[in-house]
Write a protein that holds these residues in place. Structure first.
Motif, PDB file in Angstrom:
ATOM      1  N   SER A 117       0.795  -1.225   0.000  1.00  0.00           N
ATOM      2  CA  SER A 117       0.000   0.000   0.000  1.00  0.00           C
ATOM      3  C   SER A 117       0.829   1.278   0.000  1.00  0.00           C
ATOM      4  O   SER A 117       0.521   2.222  -0.715  1.00  0.00           O
ATOM      5  N   MET A 118       1.896   1.311   0.789  1.00  0.00           N
ATOM      6  CA  MET A 118       2.627   2.562   1.006  1.00  0.00           C
ATOM      7  C   MET A 118       3.511   2.934  -0.177  1.00  0.00           C
ATOM      8  O   MET A 118       3.996   2.068  -0.913  1.00  0.00           O
ATOM      9  N   VAL A 119       3.733   4.218  -0.330  1.00  0.00           N
ATOM     10  CA  VAL A 119       4.739   4.708  -1.262  1.00  0.00           C
ATOM     11  C   VAL A 119       6.107   4.257  -0.751  1.00  0.00           C
ATOM     12  O   VAL A 119       6.395   4.348   0.445  1.00  0.00           O
ATOM     13  N   THR A 120       6.935   3.771  -1.640  1.00  0.00           N
ATOM     14  CA  THR A 120       8.184   3.136  -1.233  1.00  0.00           C
ATOM     15  C   THR A 120       9.047   4.044  -0.369  1.00  0.00           C
ATOM     16  O   THR A 120       9.594   3.605   0.650  1.00  0.00           O
ATOM     17  N   LYS A 121       9.183   5.301  -0.732  1.00  0.00           N
ATOM     18  CA  LYS A 121      10.043   6.209   0.031  1.00  0.00           C
ATOM     19  C   LYS A 121       9.549   6.357   1.459  1.00  0.00           C
ATOM     20  O   LYS A 121      10.337   6.289   2.417  1.00  0.00           O
ATOM     21  N   GLY A 122       8.252   6.540   1.627  1.00  0.00           N
ATOM     22  CA  GLY A 122       7.690   6.689   2.967  1.00  0.00           C
ATOM     23  C   GLY A 122       7.795   5.416   3.778  1.00  0.00           C
ATOM     24  O   GLY A 122       8.073   5.441   4.982  1.00  0.00           O
ATOM     25  N   ARG A 123       7.577   4.307   3.125  1.00  0.00           N
ATOM     26  CA  ARG A 123       7.651   3.014   3.816  1.00  0.00           C
ATOM     27  C   ARG A 123       9.073   2.743   4.290  1.00  0.00           C
ATOM     28  O   ARG A 123       9.286   2.296   5.422  1.00  0.00           O
ATOM     29  N   LYS A 124      10.070   3.033   3.461  1.00  0.00           N
ATOM     30  CA  LYS A 124      11.452   2.796   3.867  1.00  0.00           C
ATOM     31  C   LYS A 124      11.890   3.771   4.954  1.00  0.00           C
ATOM     32  O   LYS A 124      12.693   3.416   5.840  1.00  0.00           O
ATOM     33  N   ALA A 125      11.378   4.993   4.939  1.00  0.00           N
ATOM     34  CA  ALA A 125      11.676   5.940   6.015  1.00  0.00           C
ATOM     35  C   ALA A 125      11.098   5.440   7.340  1.00  0.00           C
ATOM     36  O   ALA A 125      11.737   5.533   8.395  1.00  0.00           O
ATOM     37  N   ASP A 126       9.893   4.897   7.280  1.00  0.00           N
ATOM     38  CA  ASP A 126       9.270   4.329   8.478  1.00  0.00           C
ATOM     39  C   ASP A 126      10.049   3.120   8.977  1.00  0.00           C
ATOM     40  O   ASP A 126      10.246   2.931  10.179  1.00  0.00           O
ATOM     41  N   LEU A 127      10.476   2.291   8.045  1.00  0.00           N
ATOM     42  CA  LEU A 127      11.269   1.115   8.401  1.00  0.00           C
ATOM     43  C   LEU A 127      12.534   1.538   9.138  1.00  0.00           C
ATOM     44  O   LEU A 127      12.901   0.941  10.162  1.00  0.00           O
ATOM     45  N   ALA A 128      13.186   2.580   8.650  1.00  0.00           N
ATOM     46  CA  ALA A 128      14.406   3.057   9.289  1.00  0.00           C
ATOM     47  C   ALA A 128      14.119   3.606  10.679  1.00  0.00           C
ATOM     48  O   ALA A 128      14.883   3.378  11.626  1.00  0.00           O
ATOM     49  N   LEU A 129      12.997   4.314  10.827  1.00  0.00           N
ATOM     50  CA  LEU A 129      12.646   4.888  12.124  1.00  0.00           C
ATOM     51  C   LEU A 129      12.432   3.790  13.161  1.00  0.00           C
ATOM     52  O   LEU A 129      13.016   3.805  14.251  1.00  0.00           O
ATOM     53  N   PHE A 130      11.609   2.803  12.836  1.00  0.00           N
ATOM     54  CA  PHE A 130      11.269   1.758  13.809  1.00  0.00           C
ATOM     55  C   PHE A 130      12.370   0.719  13.969  1.00  0.00           C
ATOM     56  O   PHE A 130      12.352  -0.055  14.930  1.00  0.00           O
ATOM     57  N   ALA A 131      13.350   0.715  13.045  1.00  0.00           N
ATOM     58  CA  ALA A 131      14.471  -0.223  13.185  1.00  0.00           C
ATOM     59  C   ALA A 131      15.282   0.057  14.433  1.00  0.00           C
ATOM     60  O   ALA A 131      16.015  -0.830  14.914  1.00  0.00           O
ATOM     61  N   ASP A 132      15.154   1.249  14.995  1.00  0.00           N
ATOM     62  CA  ASP A 132      15.904   1.596  16.193  1.00  0.00           C
ATOM     63  C   ASP A 132      15.266   1.067  17.474  1.00  0.00           C
ATOM     64  O   ASP A 132      15.825   1.237  18.561  1.00  0.00           O
ATOM     65  N   ASN A 133      14.116   0.407  17.357  1.00  0.00           N
ATOM     66  CA  ASN A 133      13.467  -0.154  18.545  1.00  0.00           C
ATOM     67  C   ASN A 133      14.146  -1.480  18.913  1.00  0.00           C
ATOM     68  O   ASN A 133      13.500  -2.518  19.096  1.00  0.00           O
ATOM     69  N   VAL A 134      15.444  -1.420  19.036  1.00  0.00           N
ATOM     70  CA  VAL A 134      16.282  -2.610  19.120  1.00  0.00           C
ATOM     71  C   VAL A 134      16.041  -3.378  20.415  1.00  0.00           C
ATOM     72  O   VAL A 134      15.902  -4.605  20.419  1.00  0.00           O
ATOM     73  N   GLU A 135      15.997  -2.650  21.515  1.00  0.00           N
ATOM     74  CA  GLU A 135      15.951  -3.325  22.813  1.00  0.00           C
ATOM     75  C   GLU A 135      14.644  -4.089  23.009  1.00  0.00           C
ATOM     76  O   GLU A 135      14.642  -5.190  23.580  1.00  0.00           O
ATOM     77  N   LEU A 136      13.521  -3.541  22.545  1.00  0.00           N
ATOM     78  CA  LEU A 136      12.265  -4.257  22.708  1.00  0.00           C
ATOM     79  C   LEU A 136      12.174  -5.441  21.754  1.00  0.00           C
ATOM     80  O   LEU A 136      11.600  -6.475  22.105  1.00  0.00           O
ATOM     81  N   CYS A 137      12.743  -5.297  20.563  1.00  0.00           N
ATOM     82  CA  CYS A 137      12.823  -6.467  19.681  1.00  0.00           C
ATOM     83  C   CYS A 137      13.678  -7.557  20.317  1.00  0.00           C
ATOM     84  O   CYS A 137      13.357  -8.745  20.223  1.00  0.00           O
ATOM     85  N   ASP A 138      14.750  -7.159  20.984  1.00  0.00           N
ATOM     86  CA  ASP A 138      15.616  -8.128  21.644  1.00  0.00           C
ATOM     87  C   ASP A 138      14.852  -8.890  22.727  1.00  0.00           C
ATOM     88  O   ASP A 138      15.056 -10.101  22.901  1.00  0.00           O
ATOM     89  N   ILE A 139      13.963  -8.204  23.445  1.00  0.00           N
ATOM     90  CA  ILE A 139      13.141  -8.880  24.443  1.00  0.00           C
ATOM     91  C   ILE A 139      12.306  -9.967  23.780  1.00  0.00           C
ATOM     92  O   ILE A 139      12.237 -11.106  24.248  1.00  0.00           O
ATOM     93  N   THR A 140      11.643  -9.623  22.678  1.00  0.00           N
ATOM     94  CA  THR A 140      10.811 -10.599  21.978  1.00  0.00           C
ATOM     95  C   THR A 140      11.655 -11.753  21.453  1.00  0.00           C
ATOM     96  O   THR A 140      11.306 -12.927  21.608  1.00  0.00           O
ATOM     97  N   GLU A 141      12.778 -11.402  20.823  1.00  0.00           N
ATOM     98  CA  GLU A 141      13.604 -12.434  20.198  1.00  0.00           C
ATOM     99  C   GLU A 141      14.093 -13.467  21.216  1.00  0.00           C
ATOM    100  O   GLU A 141      14.196 -14.653  20.902  1.00  0.00           O
ATOM    101  N   ASN A 142      14.365 -13.026  22.428  1.00  0.00           N
ATOM    102  CA  ASN A 142      14.860 -13.951  23.448  1.00  0.00           C
ATOM    103  C   ASN A 142      13.736 -14.549  24.282  1.00  0.00           C
ATOM    104  O   ASN A 142      13.626 -15.772  24.407  1.00  0.00           O
ATOM    105  N   LEU A 143      12.875 -13.707  24.847  1.00  0.00           N
ATOM    106  CA  LEU A 143      11.864 -14.207  25.772  1.00  0.00           C
ATOM    107  C   LEU A 143      10.788 -15.032  25.087  1.00  0.00           C
ATOM    108  O   LEU A 143      10.186 -15.908  25.700  1.00  0.00           O
ATOM    109  N   VAL A 144      10.521 -14.751  23.808  1.00  0.00           N
ATOM    110  CA  VAL A 144       9.473 -15.488  23.092  1.00  0.00           C
ATOM    111  C   VAL A 144      10.034 -16.715  22.373  1.00  0.00           C
ATOM    112  O   VAL A 144       9.496 -17.818  22.498  1.00  0.00           O
TER     113      VAL A 144
END
Length: 423
Positions: A156-183
């Motif tokens: 659905s998204m325009v590629t430029k906007g989608r990739k900008a969003d991807l870059a923004l949320f890619a920094d949510n490293v610590e909470l992803c790490d919780i999921t990757e290990n605890l789950v």
């Protein structure tokens, strides 16, 4: 330039003085802080949550802490998770209007969000434990997942906007790490913070942790979680992250938001209905709950049906991104090609969601963060029986997900396991 104040955790006593000058909050609940009533109601694993009531209204103030609240300051956690929660909520509101609380104010430095006070809403998990049969949750949750997952993706998204969003949320490293290990990892070995509630489960837990097929599937799903950045996920969509009345459903707490596989949110959510199903026998003090068990299986069916229907509708009407472009299909008169591609995408989501659902069941019984569905069963023997059945169910979903073709098959399996008399 106004000097930013250092972070300081709020308390019931300090909140009026700290936020009394906040014009957004005072305009909503009244300027006279002496009339403010403040309650701390956070029962989650991470944050402080306050309900603030004044002469003219009420609001919720949610503040992140620099550590995992469930564990304490021995497990530090960055305050920036409130930044990701704020941005996730704004995107969810845009993509599925009316499905999340309204946001009034965000203070990045103090890691706090001021938002709509949902009343008389209660947490969905509590409602299910009480045996309430809510008429709209399947429709509302199915629509929310389809709309946010589709509209946050390259479908659905325009590629430029989608990739900008991807870059923004890619920094949510610590909470992803919780999921990757605890789950995905900790439940399958003797990790330090694991716990299970009864020694009666010891032999079954040992069996699961020695199960090579199960561990390989858990790691394949972890690989998918980490590598397949399909769409912006809620990231922690379970029955404790949803507030309900008989008429309304709102999703909350998306601080785990990140770009991952579409199937993750759907699988985690459906797992919570199936766990509630297995827990109902432990909540029968006031009578049998056969009708509640039937209701929960029906909710799972309807949620998936609504998701499929709405996702298919959006595919046919809003598919404007770079994936499965209409220029390759509809614009060439190949409507069947577009439908074939849709079937492929939905089938992939279906297969993967079963795996994520099975893993979610396991981590809620064997890992650090348990859920109240089982934990509030006072009778240890009954709790162990309910949890053992759920563990067997989760194992079957994770390992055999490619051979399961319909949600009716899943519900039949759940019903058969529930009828077993021994753990």
């Amino acid at each position: 330039m106004t000097q930013k104040l250092p972070f300081e955790a709020l308390s019931v006593e300090t909140l009026p003085a700290r936020l009394g000058a906040n014009e957004v909050l005072s305009a909503r609940i009244g300027k006279d802080t002496s009339r403010w009533k403040v309650r701390e109601v956070g029962d989650g694993n991470l944050n402080l949550v306050f309900i603030v009531e004044g002469a003219t209204g009420a609001a919720v103030v949610k503040q992140a802490l620099p550590y995992v609240r469930l564990v304490g300051d021995s497990w530090p956690l960055p305050l920036k998770r409130s930044f990701f929660e704020y941005h996730a909520l704004t995107r969810q509101e845009a993509r599925a209007p009316g499905s999340v609380p309204a946001i009034y104010h965000f203070d990045e430095g103090q890691a706090l969000i001021i938002m709509e006070y949902l009343s008389p809403h209660i947490i969905l998990r509590r409602a299910l434990i009480e045996g309430r049969q809510l008429p709209n949750i399947a429709r509302d949750i199915g629509l929310f997942m389809a709309r946010t997952l589709f509209r946050g993706s390259d479908l659905s998204m325009v590629t430029k906007g989608r990739k900008a969003d991807l870059a923004l949320f890619a920094d949510n490293v610590e909470l992803c790490d919780i999921t990757e290990n605890l789950v995905f990892s900790d439940p399958y070995f003797d990790a330090k913070m694991n716990r299970h509630t009864s020694p009666q489960l010891d032999s079954l837990v040992a069996e699961l942790r020695a199960d090579r097929d199960l561990k390989v599937e858990a790691q394949r799903l972890k690989h998918l979680f980490a590598a397949n950045a399909e769409t912006l996920l809620h990231g922690d969509l379970h029955s404790g992250s949803i507030m309900v009345t008989d008429q309304e459903t709102r999703m909350i707490d998306p601080e785990f938001a990140f770009y991952g596989p579409m199937a993750f949110d759907v699988g985690m959510l459906l797992a919570n209905f199936w766990m509630s199903f297995f827990s109902q026998r432990g909540h029968e003090q006031s009578g049998k709950r056969d009708a509640m068990r039937t209701y929960l299986l029906d909710v799972a069916v309807e949620t998936w049906a609504v998701f499929r229907t709405e996702f298919s509708h959006l595919w046919r009407t809003e598919r404007s991104g770079m994936l499965y472009q209409k220029s390759l299909f509809e614009d060439q008169g190949d409507l069947l090609g577009a439908e074939q591609a849709l079937d492929y995408v939905l089938h992939s989501i279906w297969t993967d969601l079963l795996g994520f659902a099975g893993i979610e069941v396991h981590r809620r019984i064997l890992g650090l963060a348990h859920n109240a569905d089982f934990e509030t069963i006072a009778d240890e023997d009954m709790r162990a029986t309910c949890e053992a059945k759920a563990l067997k169910f989760g194992r079957h979903l994770a390992v055999n997900r490619r051979q399961i073709h319909s949600i009716d098959e899943v519900n039949t399996l759940a019903a058969l396991i529930e009828q077993e008399s021994r753990i």
